[in-house]
Write a protein that holds these residues in place. Structure first.
Motif, PDB file in Angstrom:
ATOM      1  N   PRO A  46     -10.516 -59.414 -38.154  1.00 46.84           N
ATOM      2  CA  PRO A  46     -10.809 -59.211 -36.702  1.00 46.84           C
ATOM      3  C   PRO A  46     -11.622 -60.367 -35.971  1.00 46.84           C
ATOM      4  CG  PRO A  46     -11.908 -57.374 -38.128  1.00 46.84           C
ATOM      5  CD  PRO A  46     -11.270 -58.196 -39.012  1.00 46.84           C
ATOM      6  N   HIS A  47     -12.401 -61.110 -36.711  1.00 42.10           N
ATOM      7  CA  HIS A  47     -13.095 -62.365 -36.333  1.00 42.10           C
ATOM      8  C   HIS A  47     -12.333 -63.677 -36.398  1.00 42.10           C
ATOM      9  CE1 HIS A  47     -16.233 -59.423 -36.573  1.00 42.10           C
ATOM     10  NE2 HIS A  47     -16.281 -59.161 -37.863  1.00 42.10           N
ATOM     11  N   ALA A  48     -11.363 -63.562 -37.092  1.00 42.68           N
ATOM     12  CA  ALA A  48     -10.590 -64.808 -37.114  1.00 42.68           C
ATOM     13  C   ALA A  48      -9.731 -65.203 -36.007  1.00 42.68           C
ATOM     14  CB  ALA A  48      -9.620 -65.012 -38.172  1.00 42.68           C
ATOM     15  N   LYS A  49      -9.631 -66.445 -35.489  1.00 41.20           N
ATOM     16  CA  LYS A  49      -8.976 -67.116 -34.306  1.00 41.20           C
ATOM     17  C   LYS A  49      -7.461 -67.108 -34.871  1.00 41.20           C
ATOM     18  CE  LYS A  49     -11.812 -67.628 -30.761  1.00 41.20           C
ATOM     19  NZ  LYS A  49     -12.728 -66.479 -31.246  1.00 41.20           N
ATOM     20  N   VAL A  50      -6.530 -66.906 -34.030  1.00 44.40           N
ATOM     21  CA  VAL A  50      -5.312 -66.830 -34.098  1.00 44.40           C
ATOM     22  C   VAL A  50      -4.605 -67.845 -33.398  1.00 44.40           C
ATOM     23  CG1 VAL A  50      -2.983 -65.693 -34.023  1.00 44.40           C
ATOM     24  CG2 VAL A  50      -5.000 -64.317 -34.457  1.00 44.40           C
ATOM     25  N   LEU A  51      -4.219 -69.015 -34.169  1.00 47.13           N
ATOM     26  CA  LEU A  51      -3.523 -70.171 -33.559  1.00 47.13           C
ATOM     27  C   LEU A  51      -1.922 -70.262 -33.908  1.00 47.13           C
ATOM     28  CD1 LEU A  51      -6.314 -72.626 -34.977  1.00 47.13           C
ATOM     29  CD2 LEU A  51      -6.517 -71.072 -32.986  1.00 47.13           C
ATOM     30  N   ILE A  52      -1.258 -70.318 -33.059  1.00 48.45           N
ATOM     31  CA  ILE A  52       0.275 -70.083 -33.210  1.00 48.45           C
ATOM     32  C   ILE A  52       1.093 -71.327 -32.298  1.00 48.45           C
ATOM     33  CG2 ILE A  52       2.359 -68.474 -32.670  1.00 48.45           C
ATOM     34  CD1 ILE A  52       0.355 -66.273 -33.044  1.00 48.45           C
ATOM     35  N   HIS A  53       1.802 -71.683 -33.103  1.00 40.83           N
ATOM     36  CA  HIS A  53       2.962 -72.816 -32.751  1.00 40.83           C
ATOM     37  C   HIS A  53       3.828 -72.252 -31.434  1.00 40.83           C
ATOM     38  CE1 HIS A  53       5.754 -76.245 -32.685  1.00 40.83           C
ATOM     39  NE2 HIS A  53       4.858 -76.862 -33.315  1.00 40.83           N
ATOM     40  N   PRO A  54       4.257 -72.903 -30.414  1.00 41.36           N
ATOM     41  CA  PRO A  54       5.268 -72.427 -29.533  1.00 41.36           C
ATOM     42  C   PRO A  54       6.858 -72.419 -30.054  1.00 41.36           C
ATOM     43  CG  PRO A  54       4.282 -74.361 -28.982  1.00 41.36           C
ATOM     44  CD  PRO A  54       3.632 -74.066 -30.087  1.00 41.36           C
ATOM     45  N   GLU A  55       7.060 -72.714 -31.132  1.00 44.26           N
ATOM     46  CA  GLU A  55       8.256 -72.555 -31.831  1.00 44.26           C
ATOM     47  C   GLU A  55       8.556 -71.078 -32.085  1.00 44.26           C
ATOM     48  OE1 GLU A  55       9.324 -75.303 -35.005  1.00 44.26           O
ATOM     49  OE2 GLU A  55       9.124 -76.876 -33.656  1.00 44.26           O
ATOM     50  N   CYS A  56       7.486 -70.252 -32.266  1.00 47.56           N
ATOM     51  CA  CYS A  56       7.427 -68.941 -32.517  1.00 47.56           C
ATOM     52  C   CYS A  56       8.111 -68.105 -31.132  1.00 47.56           C
ATOM     53  CB  CYS A  56       6.113 -68.443 -32.877  1.00 47.56           C
ATOM     54  SG  CYS A  56       5.602 -68.756 -34.562  1.00 47.56           S
ATOM     55  N   THR A  57       8.688 -66.837 -31.289  1.00 49.62           N
ATOM     56  CA  THR A  57       9.052 -66.282 -30.138  1.00 49.62           C
ATOM     57  C   THR A  57       7.861 -65.856 -29.280  1.00 49.62           C
ATOM     58  OG1 THR A  57       8.822 -64.184 -31.405  1.00 49.62           O
ATOM     59  CG2 THR A  57      10.985 -65.154 -31.254  1.00 49.62           C
ATOM     60  N   PRO A  58       8.227 -65.658 -27.891  1.00 51.78           N
ATOM     61  CA  PRO A  58       7.217 -65.529 -26.764  1.00 51.78           C
ATOM     62  C   PRO A  58       6.307 -64.324 -26.962  1.00 51.78           C
ATOM     63  CG  PRO A  58       9.291 -66.026 -25.715  1.00 51.78           C
ATOM     64  CD  PRO A  58       9.636 -65.864 -27.136  1.00 51.78           C
ATOM     65  N   ASP A  59       6.773 -63.143 -27.592  1.00 52.31           N
ATOM     66  CA  ASP A  59       5.942 -62.067 -28.100  1.00 52.31           C
ATOM     67  C   ASP A  59       4.723 -62.302 -29.200  1.00 52.31           C
ATOM     68  OD1 ASP A  59       8.154 -62.260 -29.748  1.00 52.31           O
ATOM     69  OD2 ASP A  59       8.262 -60.232 -30.309  1.00 52.31           O
ATOM     70  N   VAL A  60       5.121 -63.276 -30.017  1.00 55.01           N
ATOM     71  CA  VAL A  60       4.224 -63.515 -31.022  1.00 55.01           C
ATOM     72  C   VAL A  60       3.226 -64.829 -30.164  1.00 55.01           C
ATOM     73  CG1 VAL A  60       4.015 -64.972 -33.222  1.00 55.01           C
ATOM     74  CG2 VAL A  60       5.861 -63.348 -32.848  1.00 55.01           C
ATOM     75  N   VAL A  61       3.607 -65.630 -29.435  1.00 51.26           N
ATOM     76  CA  VAL A  61       2.843 -66.776 -29.082  1.00 51.26           C
ATOM     77  C   VAL A  61       2.044 -65.991 -28.040  1.00 51.26           C
ATOM     78  CG1 VAL A  61       2.767 -68.774 -27.386  1.00 51.26           C
ATOM     79  CG2 VAL A  61       4.685 -68.602 -29.158  1.00 51.26           C
ATOM     80  N   GLY A  62       2.351 -64.947 -27.379  1.00 55.21           N
ATOM     81  CA  GLY A  62       1.525 -64.049 -26.423  1.00 55.21           C
ATOM     82  C   GLY A  62       0.277 -63.477 -26.859  1.00 55.21           C
ATOM     83  N   LYS A  63       0.251 -63.296 -28.124  1.00 58.66           N
ATOM     84  CA  LYS A  63      -0.584 -62.696 -28.931  1.00 58.66           C
ATOM     85  C   LYS A  63      -1.694 -63.642 -29.451  1.00 58.66           C
ATOM     86  CE  LYS A  63       1.598 -58.292 -30.194  1.00 58.66           C
ATOM     87  NZ  LYS A  63       0.554 -57.356 -29.950  1.00 58.66           N
ATOM     88  N   ALA A  64      -1.525 -64.914 -29.226  1.00 55.25           N
ATOM     89  CA  ALA A  64      -2.603 -65.889 -30.032  1.00 55.25           C
ATOM     90  C   ALA A  64      -3.834 -66.020 -29.128  1.00 55.25           C
ATOM     91  CB  ALA A  64      -1.783 -67.130 -29.981  1.00 55.25           C
ATOM     92  N   ASP A  65      -4.701 -66.283 -29.804  1.00 56.83           N
ATOM     93  CA  ASP A  65      -5.900 -67.163 -29.207  1.00 56.83           C
ATOM     94  C   ASP A  65      -5.680 -68.409 -28.423  1.00 56.83           C
ATOM     95  OD1 ASP A  65      -7.790 -64.865 -29.563  1.00 56.83           O
ATOM     96  OD2 ASP A  65      -7.654 -65.437 -31.660  1.00 56.83           O
ATOM     97  N   PHE A  66      -4.978 -69.141 -29.225  1.00 58.44           N
ATOM     98  CA  PHE A  66      -4.567 -70.408 -28.735  1.00 58.44           C
ATOM     99  C   PHE A  66      -3.385 -70.672 -29.075  1.00 58.44           C
ATOM    100  CE2 PHE A  66      -3.915 -74.957 -29.854  1.00 58.44           C
ATOM    101  CZ  PHE A  66      -4.429 -75.420 -28.498  1.00 58.44           C
ATOM    102  N   ALA A  67      -2.375 -71.168 -28.426  1.00 59.93           N
ATOM    103  CA  ALA A  67      -1.025 -71.771 -28.761  1.00 59.93           C
ATOM    104  C   ALA A  67      -0.834 -73.231 -28.532  1.00 59.93           C
ATOM    105  CB  ALA A  67       0.022 -71.017 -27.880  1.00 59.93           C
TER     106      ALA A  67
END
Ligand code: 13P
Ligand code: SF4
Length: 317
Positions: free
Chosen positions: A206-227
Motif C-alpha cells: 500500500p505504500h509503494a508508488k505505482v508508475l505506469i507506461h501509457p502503452e497500457c490500457t486507459p483503465d490500467v493507466v487511470g489507476k497509476a500514481d504517475f503515468a
C-alpha cells in the motif's frame, strides 16, 4: 509480484565463458570504432555491456550525435532502422535479426493513405514504433517521452495518431482541445496488464508508488500514481522521496533502476510485462554481430530522405 533482485537472464555454462565473450566484445568494439546502444528493455547483461542505455527518444538522439563508424543497436528492428535513417553514413547492426515489434507491424502505408483521404485536414503523427516506410508518409514522428509535446506543437486541430491506440488515448486526455483520430494498434506486452493486477499490487504494497507506461490500457493507466514513458518513469523514481515502486512497464527497466538506486525497492506490476522481442538479444548475438558485421540495416536513399523528415521534425520539437 516479486521484488527485483537482478537475476541473470542468460544461461552461460561457465562464468568465464561469459567473461571471454565480454572481453572479445570490448576488443572488437575498439577495432571497429563501434558503439553499443541498448534499450532499457534489454536483458541485464546486454545493458551492462552497452555504451549507452536509454529509451527510444534518448537512443534516437544518441544515434544522430555519436561519433563512430558502427552502431550495434540492441533493441528491436524499428529502432535500428531509425538509427540508420538518422545516421545514414554509419553501419547500423541489429544483433538479433528477428527482433521485431508487433505494434510496428500493425500499421501500413496503405492504412495511412486511407486515413489521409478520410481526414484531409489532419496531420499524421506516427509513434516511433513504426516502419521507415510509415514514417516516410507521416508528417512527424514521436516517442512516448515527447508525444504530448509533439502533438501540442502542431498547428492542425485534427491529428491522426498511429499506430498505438492506448498512447493516442493518453494524448487525447492530456490535450482535450485537439481532435485525435485513433488507430487500433497496440503493444502486445503492455496491453496484457489488467486493472485488477494494479488493485492486487496496491493491496500487497500500500505504500509503494505505482508508475505506469501509457502503452497500457486507459483503465490500467487511470489507476497509476504517475503515468509516463520509460524515461519519465525512471526520472520519477529517481527524484521521488518514496522508497518503493511498482513498475508498470517492461521488466528490463527494473535492472537500470535497481543498479542506479540500490537504496530503493522496485517491483514489477505484472509478470506479463516481458517483451519477448526485446529479450531476444544475448551477449553471444552482440559478439556475433561485431565479428560478422551482422545484421546490417540497409535502406534505400529515397526512403531515408523521406523518413528523416518526420524523425528530424520530432528532434526539433
Ligand atoms: P519508449 O522507449 O519510448 O518508452 O518506448 C516503449 C516501447 O515499447 C519501446 O518499444
Ligand atoms: Fe513493441 Fe511493446 Fe515490445 Fe515495445 S514492448 S517492442 S512496443 S511489443
Amino acid at each position: 509480484m516479486v521484488e527485483y533482485t537482478g537475476v541473470k537472464t542468460c544461461n552461460y555454462t561457465e562464468e568465464s565463458n561469459m567473461e571471454n565473450i565480454i572481453d572479445r566484445i570490448k576488443q572488437l568494439k575498439k577495432q571497429k570504432n563501434a558503439v553499443i546502444l541498448a534499450h532499457n528493455y534489454q536483458i541485464s547483461e546486454v545493458q551492462d555491456i552497452a555504451d549507452f542505455v536509454g529509451d527510444s527518444f534518448a537512443l534516437s538522439k544518441k544515434a544522430k550525435e555519436i561519433d563512430c563508424d558502427v552502431i550495434v543497436f540492441c533493441g528491436v528492428h524499428f529502432m535500428a532502422e531509425s538509427a540508420k535513417v538518422l545516421s545514414p553514413e554509419k553501419t547500423v547492426l541489429l544483433p538479433a535479426r528477428d527482433a521485431g515489434c508487433p505494434m510496428a507491424d500493425m500499421v501500413s502505408v496503405d492504412d495511412v493513405e486511407k486515413l489521409r483521404q478520410q481526414h484531409p485536414d489532419a496531420a499524421v503523427v506516427c509513434y516511433v514504433n513504426s516502419s521507415a516506410e510509415v514514417k516516410a508518409v507521416s508528417d512527424v514522428c514521436c516517442t512516448s517521452s515527447n508525444a504530448v509535446k509533439v502533438v501540442q506543437s502542431l498547428a492542425q486541430h485534427k491529428i491522426i495518431f498511429i499506430p498505438d491506440e492506448n498512447l493516442g488515448n493518453y494524448i487525447a486526455q492530456q490535450i482535450p482541445d485537439k481532435e485525435i483520430i485513433l488507430f487500433d494498434g497496440y503493444c502486445t506486452t503492455h496491453k496484457r496488464v489488467k486493472a485488477e493486477e494494479v488493485d492486487a499490487a496496491r493491496k500487497m504494497l500500500p505504500h509503494a508508488k505505482v508508475l505506469i507506461h501509457p502503452e497500457c490500457t486507459p483503465d490500467v493507466v487511470g489507476k497509476a500514481d504517475f503515468a509516463g514513458s520509460t524515461a519519465q518513469i525512471i526520472d520519477y523514481a529517481a527524484r521521488s522521496k518514496d522508497k518503493e515502486f511498482i513498475i508498470g512497464t517492461e521488466q528490463g527497466v527494473l535492472h537500470w533502476l535497481q543498479k542506479h538506486y540500490p537504496e530503493k525497492k522496485f517491483y514489477l506490476l505484472s509478470q506479463k510485462l516481458i517483451c519477448p522481442n526485446m529479450k531476444k538479444t544475448t551477449l553471444k548475438d552482440v559478439l556475433n554481430s561485431l565479428e560478422n558485421m551482422s545484421y546490417e540495416i540497409k535502406l534505400e536513399q529515397e526512403l531515408i530522405r523521406k523518413a528523416y523528415g518526420s524523425l528530424n521534425r520530432m528532434l526539433q520539437v
